[in-house]
Design a protein around this motif. Structure first.
Motif, PDB file in Angstrom:
ATOM      1  N   LYS A 297      12.468  -2.515   3.642  1.00 34.04           N
ATOM      2  CA  LYS A 297      11.835  -2.376   2.335  1.00 34.04           C
ATOM      3  C   LYS A 297      11.703  -0.945   1.840  1.00 34.04           C
ATOM      4  O   LYS A 297      11.518  -0.714   0.646  1.00 34.04           O
ATOM      5  CB  LYS A 297      10.437  -3.010   2.385  1.00 34.04           C
ATOM      6  CG  LYS A 297      10.522  -4.499   2.602  1.00 34.04           C
ATOM      7  CD  LYS A 297       9.187  -5.134   2.370  1.00 34.04           C
ATOM      8  CE  LYS A 297       9.348  -6.610   2.203  1.00 34.04           C
ATOM      9  NZ  LYS A 297       8.054  -7.283   2.186  1.00 34.04           N
ATOM     10  N   VAL A 298      11.726   0.020   2.752  1.00 37.36           N
ATOM     11  CA  VAL A 298      11.532   1.400   2.306  1.00 37.36           C
ATOM     12  C   VAL A 298      12.780   2.259   2.551  1.00 37.36           C
ATOM     13  O   VAL A 298      13.307   2.885   1.641  1.00 37.36           O
ATOM     14  CB  VAL A 298      10.309   2.036   3.004  1.00 37.36           C
ATOM     15  CG1 VAL A 298      10.197   3.499   2.621  1.00 37.36           C
ATOM     16  CG2 VAL A 298       9.049   1.298   2.630  1.00 37.36           C
TER      17      VAL A 298
ATOM     18  N   PRO B 248      16.297   0.839   0.790  1.00 33.47           N
ATOM     19  CA  PRO B 248      16.320   1.083  -0.657  1.00 33.47           C
ATOM     20  C   PRO B 248      16.408   2.566  -0.997  1.00 33.47           C
ATOM     21  O   PRO B 248      17.116   2.963  -1.916  1.00 33.47           O
ATOM     22  CB  PRO B 248      14.996   0.493  -1.137  1.00 33.47           C
ATOM     23  CG  PRO B 248      14.638  -0.519  -0.132  1.00 33.47           C
ATOM     24  CD  PRO B 248      15.151  -0.007   1.179  1.00 33.47           C
TER      25      PRO B 248
ATOM     26  N   GLU C 289      10.445  -4.040   8.924  1.00 37.49           N
ATOM     27  CA  GLU C 289       9.975  -4.139   7.531  1.00 37.49           C
ATOM     28  C   GLU C 289      10.137  -2.795   6.831  1.00 37.49           C
ATOM     29  O   GLU C 289      10.550  -2.726   5.668  1.00 37.49           O
ATOM     30  CB  GLU C 289       8.494  -4.552   7.505  1.00 37.49           C
ATOM     31  CG  GLU C 289       8.270  -6.017   7.793  1.00 37.49           C
ATOM     32  CD  GLU C 289       6.812  -6.347   8.104  1.00 37.49           C
ATOM     33  OE1 GLU C 289       6.474  -7.531   8.089  1.00 37.49           O
ATOM     34  OE2 GLU C 289       6.017  -5.433   8.383  1.00 37.49           O
ATOM     35  N   THR C 290       9.805  -1.731   7.561  1.00 40.86           N
ATOM     36  CA  THR C 290       9.949  -0.392   6.982  1.00 40.86           C
ATOM     37  C   THR C 290      11.405  -0.104   6.644  1.00 40.86           C
ATOM     38  O   THR C 290      11.719   0.412   5.567  1.00 40.86           O
ATOM     39  CB  THR C 290       9.434   0.651   7.984  1.00 40.86           C
ATOM     40  OG1 THR C 290       8.089   0.337   8.311  1.00 40.86           O
ATOM     41  CG2 THR C 290       9.505   2.042   7.404  1.00 40.86           C
TER      42      THR C 290
ATOM     43  N   LEU D  91       0.580   1.660   6.619  1.00 41.78           N
ATOM     44  CA  LEU D  91       0.086   0.476   5.918  1.00 41.78           C
ATOM     45  C   LEU D  91       0.240  -0.758   6.788  1.00 41.78           C
ATOM     46  O   LEU D  91       0.009  -1.878   6.351  1.00 41.78           O
ATOM     47  CB  LEU D  91       0.858   0.272   4.616  1.00 41.78           C
ATOM     48  CG  LEU D  91       0.538   1.291   3.531  1.00 41.78           C
ATOM     49  CD1 LEU D  91       1.525   1.160   2.389  1.00 41.78           C
ATOM     50  CD2 LEU D  91      -0.874   1.097   3.028  1.00 41.78           C
ATOM     51  N   GLY D  92       0.653  -0.568   8.039  1.00 39.71           N
ATOM     52  CA  GLY D  92       0.755  -1.693   8.947  1.00 39.71           C
ATOM     53  C   GLY D  92       2.081  -2.425   8.862  1.00 39.71           C
ATOM     54  O   GLY D  92       2.160  -3.595   9.209  1.00 39.71           O
ATOM     55  N   ALA D  93       3.136  -1.746   8.389  1.00 39.83           N
ATOM     56  CA  ALA D  93       4.439  -2.403   8.365  1.00 39.83           C
ATOM     57  C   ALA D  93       5.116  -2.213   9.717  1.00 39.83           C
ATOM     58  O   ALA D  93       4.908  -1.200  10.378  1.00 39.83           O
ATOM     59  CB  ALA D  93       5.311  -1.806   7.268  1.00 39.83           C
ATOM     60  N   THR D  94       5.910  -3.197  10.127  1.00 40.02           N
ATOM     61  CA  THR D  94       6.659  -3.022  11.368  1.00 40.02           C
ATOM     62  C   THR D  94       7.893  -2.174  11.081  1.00 40.02           C
ATOM     63  O   THR D  94       8.188  -1.852   9.932  1.00 40.02           O
ATOM     64  CB  THR D  94       7.126  -4.373  11.936  1.00 40.02           C
ATOM     65  OG1 THR D  94       8.013  -4.960  10.988  1.00 40.02           O
ATOM     66  CG2 THR D  94       5.955  -5.297  12.188  1.00 40.02           C
TER      67      THR D  94
ATOM     68  N   SER E 235       4.712   3.958   5.415  1.00 38.60           N
ATOM     69  CA  SER E 235       4.883   2.523   5.600  1.00 38.60           C
ATOM     70  C   SER E 235       4.231   2.048   6.899  1.00 38.60           C
ATOM     71  O   SER E 235       3.533   1.030   6.912  1.00 38.60           O
ATOM     72  CB  SER E 235       6.379   2.196   5.603  1.00 38.60           C
ATOM     73  OG  SER E 235       6.575   0.843   5.867  1.00 38.60           O
ATOM     74  N   TYR E 236       4.417   2.808   7.991  1.00 38.15           N
ATOM     75  CA  TYR E 236       3.749   2.433   9.247  1.00 38.15           C
ATOM     76  C   TYR E 236       2.243   2.445   9.047  1.00 38.15           C
ATOM     77  O   TYR E 236       1.515   1.594   9.557  1.00 38.15           O
ATOM     78  CB  TYR E 236       4.096   3.411  10.371  1.00 38.15           C
ATOM     79  CG  TYR E 236       5.549   3.422  10.777  1.00 38.15           C
ATOM     80  CD1 TYR E 236       6.313   2.263  10.695  1.00 38.15           C
ATOM     81  CD2 TYR E 236       6.148   4.579  11.256  1.00 38.15           C
ATOM     82  CE1 TYR E 236       7.644   2.276  11.066  1.00 38.15           C
ATOM     83  CE2 TYR E 236       7.476   4.597  11.622  1.00 38.15           C
ATOM     84  CZ  TYR E 236       8.218   3.444  11.524  1.00 38.15           C
ATOM     85  OH  TYR E 236       9.535   3.460  11.881  1.00 38.15           O
TER      86      TYR E 236
END
Lengths: 276, 458
Positions: free
Chosen positions: B357-358, B361, B353-354, B347-350, B344-345
């Motif tokens: 969203k990851v 879940p 957000e990680t 892909l540029g997620a903060t 996730s990081y």
């Protein structure tokens, strides 16, 4: 053994233009005097390397020589490791990667990464690919997003295989399919550079062949930096190769040259399976 | 008797261990080969001696008392033998007390001295039978074992199996104890349901367990509708969870994703201390601090809040289960593979957000499992509610009312002198059974969810 290594390493310094691109290709990324420390241990020593547009550069060398560490410097993924310290000049199309102004999150969007072990999120295939575009707001409508997902899956060579079950979990795919899903996920956010950390080491030969074919196609649009342990793979897919040894970059050059006529003793030994 | 016998068995075991070990060493000297280390032959022979011996001791402890007692009854004069059961038990107890020297009522019948002597003589006889028979049997089996020791005998493998059996039987004990508890509660509860209709109990809306002792007593109707208790329990547990789940979850996320090692090293033990505080301390925290505070705040805004309000109890109970929620969630979140975070990081997620969203879940099933475990803890919690919750059963879902819970009622029904055949007392067992079944069900679901989640990543 250590003395010999040290001697060889010193010998390396005699070569000029280490890591720079001799041809007139445009440079996408360049690295000068890169040093990496894990606590007290120095993992990389004075690495200089340039990455050009539309090329695949393979990082080769024995395990623990710092290839993956180097790769993870390029998208600042080492920032997530507390004990890791990176020095040197890194630039992506002229911008300093490690400057205070650099938005790490956007940097990672421009430098995509594919990992050794396929790591799809526990979400649907569609959601896996749509993840990046969604968090970066790349698309403005559901239709655009659908198209981007389809396009990315298509370019990763996966669309035909999964188009009937695009909403089933990404983890239900086979290993090779999962890795291609991860590639689709990476290219969905349109990066400039794609980093691949041994992308085929967890895959069988057939899946490997597919990924290699994919890399060949992708290099038309992206610069690809790839760590690999497979000499034959490096020979098949890369245009240039860089040999790392115990934290030193020993030799960089055209893959053909590196494999057929390496200038350095250590490289020759490794290529012929006498080290590591 | 027991102490003496055990010391003898232990001494024999020691002696046999060394005898057999020496024997094995000699065999090794003669043959130049021995399958296992000599000490294994020592253990092997000791086991062969001690297990039959201990079996006899076990039989003794199970059956000696009833055997002697029935002999004693047979030896008693006719007129005593024909007494009713209760009276006979009284006489027998007198004899036994007399026999061990606790002089009690000797007037019950003339020949009590004689009966006590008979009782003692019976026991002496049994003791010597047990002592000699166990030692003789043990020695016989030891001789068998001693003779079976050869250079190729696999004593090491034998010991391995014996150790397996030891572990297996330890595990069985836990299962039998659970079954035993369930059965004991079940039988008492069945006696309750002979008097009170099952559906009246489960769905009845009023609870007033005082039974009339004499005809026409006022206010002692004996109503056993447990619904108000269930409602109270659920209300207090819900308030507790509403406090504990968000705080515990956010704490867990902070600890596993954001806190650096230093902060973690300090915060985690503090949380664990929180879970180590005795619940009785939480109880008076609720009574002395939280309840008056809530009442005061209520009076400021013109609300009349009961000093035993469900809100106060629920909040304190929530504080109690925060560490449970946070440590279970922390485990689950930490076990989400690092590769997912990096993916996730990459892909540029903060970070947030990680997490949103990851990680959450992926960890959700485990977190839900943890919350269910916390819920069953809250439902079964007793001390806090006994101290700080109300006693009167009021069917209400208003958090500022005083409500009572299942556990509070069990405590009030069973404290003090009670008749064990009145529905009032038996009701406690029915409540206990309901609670047991409900929390068992919750734990079962929670474990199922947690396990399913574990399989996903291993």
């Amino acid at each position: 053994m250590k003395n010999i290594d040290q001697h060889n390493v010193n010998q390396k310094k005699e070569f000029e233009t280490v890591g720079s691109i001799s041809s007139s290709k445009d440079v996408v990324m360049s690295v000068k005097d890169c040093n990496v420390f894990y606590g007290e241990n120095q993992a990389l020593k004075n690495i200089n390397l340039e990455v050009g547009k539309s090329e695949v550069i393979a990082l080769i060398g024995p395990s623990g020589c710092g290839k993956s560490t180097f790769l993870r410097c390029l998208n600042r993924l080492n920032d997530t490791i507390d004990s890791c310290r990176v020095t040197g000049e890194f630039s992506l199309e002229g911008e300093d990667i490690y400057s205070g102004d650099m938005d790490v999150v956007l940097l990672r969007a421009r430098v995509g990464m594919v990992f050794q072990k396929p790591n799809p999120f526990p979400k649907s295939i569609y959601e896996n690919v749509a993840y990046g575009p969604k968090i970066h707001g790349i698309t403005s409508s559901k239709r655009e997003l659908d198209e981007l997902v389809d396009l990315s899956l298509d370019r990763a060579g996966l669309l035909e295989e999964v188009k009937d079950r695009i909403h089933s979990p990404g983890t239900s795919l086979s290993g090779g399919q999962q890795q291609r899903l991860c590639i689709a996920r990476a290219i969905a956010i349109k990066p400039d550079v794609i980093l691949m950390d041994e992308p085929c080491s967890a895959l069988d030969p057939i899946a490997t062949e597919k990924i290699e074919g994919l890399i060949n196609e992708l290099k038309e649009n992206y610069a690809i930096v790839m760590v690999t342990h497979s000499m034959s793979q490096a020979a098949r897919v890369s245009q240039r190769a860089a040999y790392f040894h115990l934290g030193d970059l020993i030799e960089v050059g055209d893959t053909k040259k590196i494999f057929e006529d390496p200038e350095h003793e250590l490289t020759k030994n490794y290529i012929h399976g006498r080290t590591g | 008797m027991f102490g003496f016998l055990f010391i003898i068995i232990l001494l024999f075991c020691l002696a046999i261990f060394f005898i057999a070990k020496r024997h094995a060493i000699n065999i090794k000297k003669q043959n130049g080969f021995l399958h296992s280390l000599p000490k294994y032959y020592g253990f092997y022979a000791s086991l062969w001696f001690s297990i039959p011996t201990l079996c006899i001791v076990l039989l003794y402890s199970l059956f000696a008392e009833s055997f002697v007692t029935s002999n004693l009854v047979n030896s008693l004069p006719e007129n005593i033998k024909n007494l009713s059961d209760n009276e006979l038990t009284l006489v027998l107890n007198n004899i036994k007390n007399f026999a061990v020297g606790n002089i009690s009522d000797s007037s019950s019948f003339a020949s009590i001295q004689q009966a006590a002597d008979f009782y003692n003589a019976q026991y002496d006889l049994i003791h010597s039978v047990v002592l000699y028979s166990s030692l003789i049997l043990g020695l016989l089996t030891f001789i068998y074992a001693y003779r079976s020791i050869t250079a190729t005998y696999r004593a090491r493998n034998f010991i391995e199996n014996a150790i397996y059996l030891l572990f297996f039987s330890s595990a069985l004990v836990a299962i039998f104890v659970t079954a035993g508890i369930l059965l004991s509660v079940l039988f008492e509860a069945l006696r309750f349901f002979e008097v009170i209709n099952f559906s009246d109990f489960l769905f009845g809306l009023s609870w007033s367990p005082q039974m009339a002792i004499r005809e026409g007593q006022v206010g002692s109707s004996g109503l056993f509708g447990a619904m108000p208790l269930f409602a109270g329990t659920i209300l207090i547990s819900l308030i507790a969870l509403l406090l504990a789940v968000p705080i515990g979850l956010l704490t867990a996320i902070y600890l596993s994703e954001y806190a650096d090692t230093k902060v973690r090293a300090i915060t985690k033990p503090i949380l664990e201390i929180l879970s180590g505080i005795p619940t009785v301390v939480y109880g008076f925290f609720a009574v002395v601090t939280v309840a008056p505070f809530i009442r005061h705040v209520g009076s400021l805004v013109g609300l009349d809040i009961a000093s035993e309000s469900a809100l106060g109890v629920g909040l304190v109970m929530g504080i109690m289960i925060i560490p449970l929620v946070s440590s279970l969630s922390d485990d689950v979140i930490s076990s989400v593979p690092q590769s997912l975070r990096e993916g996730s990081y990459g892909l540029g997620a903060t970070k947030s957000e990680t997490i949103k969203k990851v990680i959450l879940p992926a960890a959700l099933p485990g977190i839900i499992g943890g919350i269910l475990l916390a819920a069953s803890r809250a439902i079964g919690e007793t001390m806090i509610v006994v101290m700080a919750a109300g006693l009167s059963a009021k069917l209400s879902f208003n958090p500022i009312d005083a409500v009572t819970t299942v556990t509070v009622q069990i405590v009030t029904l069973l404290t003090g002198d009670q008749e064990f055949d009145s529905p009032k007392t038996l009701a406690a067992f029915a409540l206990g059974l309901t609670l047991f079944v409900f929390t068992l069900f919750l734990n079962f679901i929670a474990l199922k969810i947690v396990r399913k989640y574990r399989e996903q990543y291993e």
